[in-house]
Design a protein around this motif. Structure first.
Motif, PDB file in Angstrom:
ATOM      1  N   HIS A 178       5.753   7.536-131.692  1.00 34.44           N
ATOM      2  CA  HIS A 178       5.363   6.640-130.620  1.00 34.44           C
ATOM      3  C   HIS A 178       5.064   7.456-129.372  1.00 34.44           C
ATOM      4  O   HIS A 178       5.870   8.251-128.943  1.00 34.44           O
ATOM      5  CB  HIS A 178       6.470   5.644-130.330  1.00 34.44           C
ATOM      6  CG  HIS A 178       6.111   4.733-129.209  1.00 34.44           C
ATOM      7  ND1 HIS A 178       5.370   3.610-129.400  1.00 34.44           N
ATOM      8  CD2 HIS A 178       6.351   4.821-127.893  1.00 34.44           C
ATOM      9  CE1 HIS A 178       5.189   3.025-128.236  1.00 34.44           C
ATOM     10  NE2 HIS A 178       5.764   3.732-127.299  1.00 34.44           N
ATOM     11  N   ARG A 179       3.876   7.244-128.844  1.00 33.59           N
ATOM     12  CA  ARG A 179       3.522   8.028-127.667  1.00 33.59           C
ATOM     13  C   ARG A 179       3.033   7.105-126.569  1.00 33.59           C
ATOM     14  O   ARG A 179       2.194   6.249-126.813  1.00 33.59           O
ATOM     15  CB  ARG A 179       2.427   9.025-128.037  1.00 33.59           C
ATOM     16  CG  ARG A 179       2.019   9.851-126.858  1.00 33.59           C
ATOM     17  CD  ARG A 179       1.112  10.961-127.283  1.00 33.59           C
ATOM     18  NE  ARG A 179       0.445  11.484-126.100  1.00 33.59           N
ATOM     19  CZ  ARG A 179      -0.626  12.233-126.155  1.00 33.59           C
ATOM     20  NH1 ARG A 179      -1.168  12.544-127.306  1.00 33.59           N
ATOM     21  NH2 ARG A 179      -1.170  12.680-125.046  1.00 33.59           N
ATOM     22  N   ASP A 180       3.586   7.262-125.388  1.00 36.90           N
ATOM     23  CA  ASP A 180       3.225   6.383-124.284  1.00 36.90           C
ATOM     24  C   ASP A 180       3.214   7.203-122.998  1.00 36.90           C
ATOM     25  O   ASP A 180       4.206   7.309-122.307  1.00 36.90           O
ATOM     26  CB  ASP A 180       4.240   5.234-124.210  1.00 36.90           C
ATOM     27  CG  ASP A 180       3.948   4.300-123.040  1.00 36.90           C
ATOM     28  OD1 ASP A 180       2.880   4.438-122.423  1.00 36.90           O
ATOM     29  OD2 ASP A 180       4.799   3.433-122.778  1.00 36.90           O
ATOM     30  N   ASP A 181       2.053   7.806-122.729  1.00 40.41           N
ATOM     31  CA  ASP A 181       1.967   8.679-121.552  1.00 40.41           C
ATOM     32  C   ASP A 181       2.159   7.910-120.263  1.00 40.41           C
ATOM     33  O   ASP A 181       2.848   8.360-119.352  1.00 40.41           O
ATOM     34  CB  ASP A 181       0.609   9.395-121.517  1.00 40.41           C
ATOM     35  CG  ASP A 181       0.529  10.452-122.598  1.00 40.41           C
ATOM     36  OD1 ASP A 181       1.576  10.697-123.235  1.00 40.41           O
ATOM     37  OD2 ASP A 181      -0.552  11.012-122.811  1.00 40.41           O
ATOM     38  N   THR A 182       1.548   6.724-120.198  1.00 40.27           N
ATOM     39  CA  THR A 182       1.698   5.934-118.977  1.00 40.27           C
ATOM     40  C   THR A 182       3.158   5.589-118.763  1.00 40.27           C
ATOM     41  O   THR A 182       3.677   5.690-117.643  1.00 40.27           O
ATOM     42  CB  THR A 182       0.870   4.643-119.075  1.00 40.27           C
ATOM     43  OG1 THR A 182      -0.438   4.997-119.502  1.00 40.27           O
ATOM     44  CG2 THR A 182       0.803   3.939-117.747  1.00 40.27           C
ATOM     45  N   GLY A 183       3.846   5.198-119.840  1.00 43.26           N
ATOM     46  CA  GLY A 183       5.269   4.900-119.740  1.00 43.26           C
ATOM     47  C   GLY A 183       6.043   6.099-119.227  1.00 43.26           C
ATOM     48  O   GLY A 183       6.920   5.975-118.370  1.00 43.26           O
ATOM     49  N   ALA A 184       5.698   7.283-119.742  1.00 42.48           N
ATOM     50  CA  ALA A 184       6.414   8.486-119.316  1.00 42.48           C
ATOM     51  C   ALA A 184       6.188   8.748-117.829  1.00 42.48           C
ATOM     52  O   ALA A 184       7.121   9.092-117.099  1.00 42.48           O
ATOM     53  CB  ALA A 184       5.962   9.684-120.142  1.00 42.48           C
ATOM     54  N   ARG A 185       4.948   8.543-117.404  1.00 46.21           N
ATOM     55  CA  ARG A 185       4.689   8.748-115.965  1.00 46.21           C
ATOM     56  C   ARG A 185       5.426   7.719-115.128  1.00 46.21           C
ATOM     57  O   ARG A 185       5.989   8.031-114.082  1.00 46.21           O
ATOM     58  CB  ARG A 185       3.185   8.654-115.683  1.00 46.21           C
ATOM     59  CG  ARG A 185       2.405   9.910-115.984  1.00 46.21           C
ATOM     60  CD  ARG A 185       1.102   9.931-115.206  1.00 46.21           C
ATOM     61  NE  ARG A 185       0.354   8.697-115.345  1.00 46.21           N
ATOM     62  CZ  ARG A 185      -0.449   8.414-116.377  1.00 46.21           C
ATOM     63  NH1 ARG A 185      -0.614   9.303-117.335  1.00 46.21           N
ATOM     64  NH2 ARG A 185      -1.078   7.265-116.444  1.00 46.21           N
ATOM     65  N   PHE A 186       5.444   6.478-115.618  1.00 46.64           N
ATOM     66  CA  PHE A 186       6.136   5.433-114.870  1.00 46.64           C
ATOM     67  C   PHE A 186       7.625   5.758-114.758  1.00 46.64           C
ATOM     68  O   PHE A 186       8.227   5.628-113.689  1.00 46.64           O
ATOM     69  CB  PHE A 186       5.924   4.080-115.550  1.00 46.64           C
ATOM     70  CG  PHE A 186       6.497   2.930-114.776  1.00 46.64           C
ATOM     71  CD1 PHE A 186       6.075   2.669-113.485  1.00 46.64           C
ATOM     72  CD2 PHE A 186       7.478   2.124-115.326  1.00 46.64           C
ATOM     73  CE1 PHE A 186       6.605   1.614-112.761  1.00 46.64           C
ATOM     74  CE2 PHE A 186       8.020   1.069-114.612  1.00 46.64           C
ATOM     75  CZ  PHE A 186       7.585   0.818-113.327  1.00 46.64           C
ATOM     76  N   GLY A 187       8.190   6.215-115.857  1.00 54.64           N
ATOM     77  CA  GLY A 187       9.595   6.629-115.824  1.00 54.64           C
ATOM     78  C   GLY A 187       9.818   7.696-114.772  1.00 54.64           C
ATOM     79  O   GLY A 187      10.804   7.666-114.024  1.00 54.64           O
ATOM     80  N   MET A 188       8.872   8.645-114.690  1.00 52.86           N
ATOM     81  CA  MET A 188       9.016   9.712-113.704  1.00 52.86           C
ATOM     82  C   MET A 188       8.953   9.147-112.289  1.00 52.86           C
ATOM     83  O   MET A 188       9.729   9.539-111.424  1.00 52.86           O
ATOM     84  CB  MET A 188       7.903  10.755-113.899  1.00 52.86           C
ATOM     85  CG  MET A 188       8.113  11.995-113.077  1.00 52.86           C
ATOM     86  SD  MET A 188       9.612  12.850-113.619  1.00 52.86           S
ATOM     87  CE  MET A 188       9.922  13.913-112.226  1.00 52.86           C
TER      88      MET A 188
END
Ligand code: HEM
Ligand SMILES: [Cu+2]
Lengths: 94, 541, 199
Positions: free
Chosen positions: C5-15
């Motif tokens: 599962h890959r979610d770049d936007t999610g990762a950025r949002f988490g950051m």
């Protein structure tokens, strides 16, 4: 899985923003040498806010992010303002 | 149904690693949730013993089982453990992890590794807090609030306790980041915002508080340690500091923290009440929005803990006014639960009994809160045992009972076993009676003027103190009975099917206990609301 | 077994959420600053004069430039120019080190004048000035710790770029460490005028 990615921001834009930031730094120092009393701190804060918006929107790519990111940022700022503002109701009126 | 050993069912049987490492290195939200649950219950039992010791000390004036220093240390450690190690992570970290991804139709949280890191922060914090009791200059004796100037001067082991609390704050914050992202990014197809169970809405609101308020605790605690190391005088009026500002910083976090404690509890109740009334939740959007409203309004009222501190009268006015505003969304919730009950076909199963006790206790706690929110009465009640009674009503009677409700509601799901109901009901009755006797007596004696945080008191307060102490024994018996019964249920209870209660949220549509990754091959597609009971049939057990 | 599962936007949002927490962390110190400034405006101006504006200005320029280089690094990796990316990361780290060295000299000078938290000399300067320097040291110190963390983070990610673990179609890690670095810059944008420039 296909992922939505941002368009690269051209080098030129970043460098331009950097120049503006440096200019604003000079401005803020220059203004601070003029005696404006209480206004000094507000001018300094205003310039700092402009500088940080540039960093946030351009350097940090917020401009390209979805609405959610922007709402989050506004929420944060509102909360910080509340924390500072309501603390003043005590300290200023003691 | 045939009985299989627990470790051979569902997610217990599927792990890339075997044995204990399969747990300690697991990023599966269910395993992490179970680990949290285990640690939280353990810490709860430890702190309950300390609480009982405090009550025993107070059975008669003068030293009975301990002296002043021991008493101070005991209530401090009791408070630190209950607040930072039990109540704050209780529902969000344990049941949030277990339930949240499944309820939104996801396979895990957004950042599983971060989730595990957060658990390790919790463990490190717990270990530091426990070591602090036995090392250095002795157990901390500041109260869980670490007020200056005492906390920067006492020779007890405040540094380590504070560092532990810092780690626990970090853990809570990481969980918050994880949950906000998960709820935004990982909802299944068809799981629109209007179909989120209210438990998710409350976790979402809570997670925002965890993100936006916890760092304030972080900086406050860091400043205490720095102050103890450097002696700079940050909060020393003689050296340009301001001791009241410490209290501001502390409560800027700690008031929102009480909503970290109560909101998820409200979420649990909002799941249980409709399920056992066989009726959709009354006022879905009012419930969802009031969760957000509580979270937001919670950031406006912190200084109601400081009316007697010497802050400005203007601030007292403002904060007293704002405090009353928070009562509105809380009251909306109570009204909606009661309206859900109205004309429902109510089934008094153990989770429901705990939920009803929650409403009763929380209403008392909340109304007591209004008496404390009004500056005039608070000046009289401040730092009396009325306050202690009040916050036990909200935190123990509220969140604690919600936690018990959640245990009775979801343990069958995550263990695949049903506990026996009769002892559960008896334990509930003991808890309910014992709880109310103990803390009602403490509230009453507080109104008469007995100050909190003293091992001693005037003889005229003795009758009510004896009542409270006897109540605490009933409470203790109830707790023992409840945990023994749940433990027996886990070990040898009757196996249950997917949906023993007949609930409509997603976690009840998958096997008990759920498999790894929850939903098998295909991601779920959601086609109906969380409280749409049409066609939902409870499994026999 | 596990489904990628890959979610770049999610990762950025988490950051971003993590950055919010950092802002609140610093805001605690800024609250203390604001309250003390309201109480001791004269003393704060006087104390501010004791800080060396040249050090402050140079460090501002250094940090703004490092913010530029790490932003450019993102564009570089998006355009798959790995070598450029690495160079830009290294320049950023070098600038971070320059900042810290600068800070070291600045602080040693002040400490040699007897100005540090808890010193006897401070006690003689009176409550307002003491409050200023206490806050200055703790805020700038916390900021310095963030410089260290941010620099390390960029170093680790740069190594991953070199090893091909962070690439032109998988660069969220670099983006997120850049975000962190910009935050460090943002804090300084406020810290600089509030401590060095009040008159
Ligand atoms: C059997 C259960 C419990 C008993 C008998 C008990 C009893 C007490 C007593 C006697 C005090 C000290 C009163 C004083 O002298 O000031 C106290 C303080 C406190 N309790 Fe409990 N308690 C129990 C459970 C809980 C729970 C579940 C929580 C949290 C959710 C909790 C949180 C606290 C806190 C925060 C304090 C204040 C500590 C301080 O003053 O710093 N307690 N408790
Ligand atoms: Cu409060």
């Amino acid at each position: 899985m296909a992922e939505h990615q941002h368009e690269p921001v051209p080098y030129k834009t970043f460098i331009l923003i950097w120049v503006v930031l440096l200019v604003l730094t000079v401005v803020t120092i220059a203004v601070s040498r003029i005696q404006l009393d209480a206004l000094n701190i507000w001018v300094a804060l205003a310039i700092a806010s402009i500088k940080s918006s540039l960093v946030v929107f351009i350097f940090m790519h917020l401009r390209q992010e979805s609405k959610l990111f922007k709402i989050g940022l506004v929420t944060l700022l509102v909360i910080v303002a509340i924390f500072i503002g309501l603390t003043f109701t005590d300290v200023l009126y003691r | 149904m045939t009985k299989i050993a627990l470790k051979n069912t569902g997610f217990y049987s599927e792990s890339p690693r075997s044995g204990i490492l399969g747990w300690l290195l697991s990023t599966d939200h269910k395993r992490i949730g179970i680990m949290y649950l285990f640690c939280i219950v353990t810490m709860f039992l430890v702190a309950v013993c300390l609480g009982l010791a405090l009550r025993l000390e107070l059975i008669a004036p003068g030293p009975t089982i301990m002296g002043p220093q021991t008493y101070n240390a005991t209530f401090t450690v009791h408070g630190i453990i209950m607040i930072f190690l039990v109540i704050i992570p209780s529902i969000p970290a344990a049941f949030g992890n277990l339930v949240l991804p499944i309820q939104i139709g996801a396979r895990d949280v957004s950042f599983p590794k971060l989730n595990l890191l957060s658990w390790y922060c919790y463990i490190i914090g717990a270990v530091l807090a426990v070591i602090a009791i036995f090392s250095g200059g002795g157990a901390p004796d500041t109260g869980w609030t670490f007020y200056v100037p005492f906390s920067t001067q006492t020779t007890t082991n405040v540094n380590m306790a504070v560092t532990g609390a810092l780690m626990l704050g970090f853990s809570s914050m990481l969980t918050g980041i994880n949950f906000v992202t998960t709820i935004h990014r990982l909802r299944a197809e068809g799981m629109g915002w209007g179909r989120l169970p209210i438990f998710i809405w409350t976790l979402y609101s809570t997670a925002w508080i965890q993100v936006l308020a916890t760092p304030m605790l972080g900086i406050t605690l860091i400043l205490i340690v720095l102050e103890r190391v450097f002696g700079a005088g940050l909060f020393d009026a003689a050296r340009g500091g301001d001791p009241i500002l410490y209290q501001h910083l502390f409560w800027i976090y700690s008031h929102p923290a009480v909503y970290i404690m109560i909101l998820p509890g409200m979420g649990v109740i909002s799941e249980i009440i409709p399920t056992f009334s066989r009726k959709p939740l009354f006022g879905y959007w009012a419930m969802a929005i009031s969760s957000l409203a509580i979270a937001f309004a919670g950031s406006l009222v912190w200084a109601h803990h400081m009316y007697a501190s010497g802050m400005s009268d203007f601030a007292i006015l403002i904060f007293s006014f704002l405090t009353f505003i928070v009562a509105i969304p809380s009251a909306i919730k109570i009204f909606n639960w009661v309206s859900t009950l109205y004309k429902g076909s109510i089934q008094l199963a153990p989770p429901m009994l705990h939920a009803l006790a929650f409403i009763f206790n929380f209403a008392i706690g909340g109304l007591g809160g209004l008496a404390l929110g009004a500056a005039a009465s608070d000046i009289h009640l401040h730092d009396t045992t009325f306050v202690v009674g009040h916050f036990h009503y909200t935190m123990f009677g509220g969140t604690g009972f919600a936690f018990f409700a959640a245990l009775h509601y979801w343990l069958p799901k995550f263990t695949g076993r049903m506990y026996s109901h009769k002892p559960a009901v008896i334990a509930w009755a003991l808890l309910f009676v014992g709880f109310n006797v103990t803390y009602m007596a403490m509230q009453a004696v507080g109104i008469q003027g007995m100050p909190r945080r003293y091992y001693d008191y005037l003889p005229e307060f003795q009758t009510l103190n004896v009542v409270a102490t006897v109540g605490s024994w009933v409470l203790a018996v109830g707790l023992i009975m409840m945990f023994v019964n749940l433990w027996n249920g886990i070990r040898k209870g009757t196996p249950v099917g997917k949906n023993p209660w007949g609930s409509a949220t997603l976690e009840w549509s998958i096997p008990s206990p759920p498999p790894l990754e929850n939903f098998g091959e295909k991601d779920p597609v959601v086609t109906k609301g969380p409280y749409d009971y049409k066609g939902v049939i409870a499994d026999e057990y | 077994m596990s489904i990628e599962h890959r979610d770049d936007t999610g990762a950025r949002f988490g950051m971003w959420l993590f950055l919010y927490t950092e802002v609140i962390l610093f805001s605690g110190l800024f609250i203390l600053y604001a309250m003390a400034l309201a109480k001791y405006p004269q003393e704060f101006a006087e104390a501010s004069h004791k800080l060396n504006i040249y050090f402050g200005t140079i460090n501002t320029i250094v940090l703004l430039t490092s913010s530029l280089t790490i932003a450019l690094a993102i564009t570089a990796i998006q355009r798959n120019k790995i070598k450029q990316t690495l160079t830009l990361c290294i320049v950023t780290i070098v600038l971070a080190i320059v900042f810290l060295i600068n800070k070291y000299f600045e602080w040693s000078a002040e400490i040699s004048h007897g100005i540090y938290p808890g010193s006897n000399h401070m006690a003689e300067l009176g409550p307002g000035i003491t409050a200023f320097f206490n806050l200055y040291y703790f805020t700038a110190g916390l900021h310095g710790v963030h410089i260290l963390i941010g620099g390390t983070l960029i170093g680790v990610v740069a190594a991953m770029v070199a090893k091909g673990k962070v690439t032109s179609d998988r660069y969220t890690l670099l983006e997120n460490s850049a975000l962190y670095w910009h935050l460090v810059d943002l804090v300084w944008i406020f810290l600089f005028p509030l401590y060095y420039l009040i008159l």
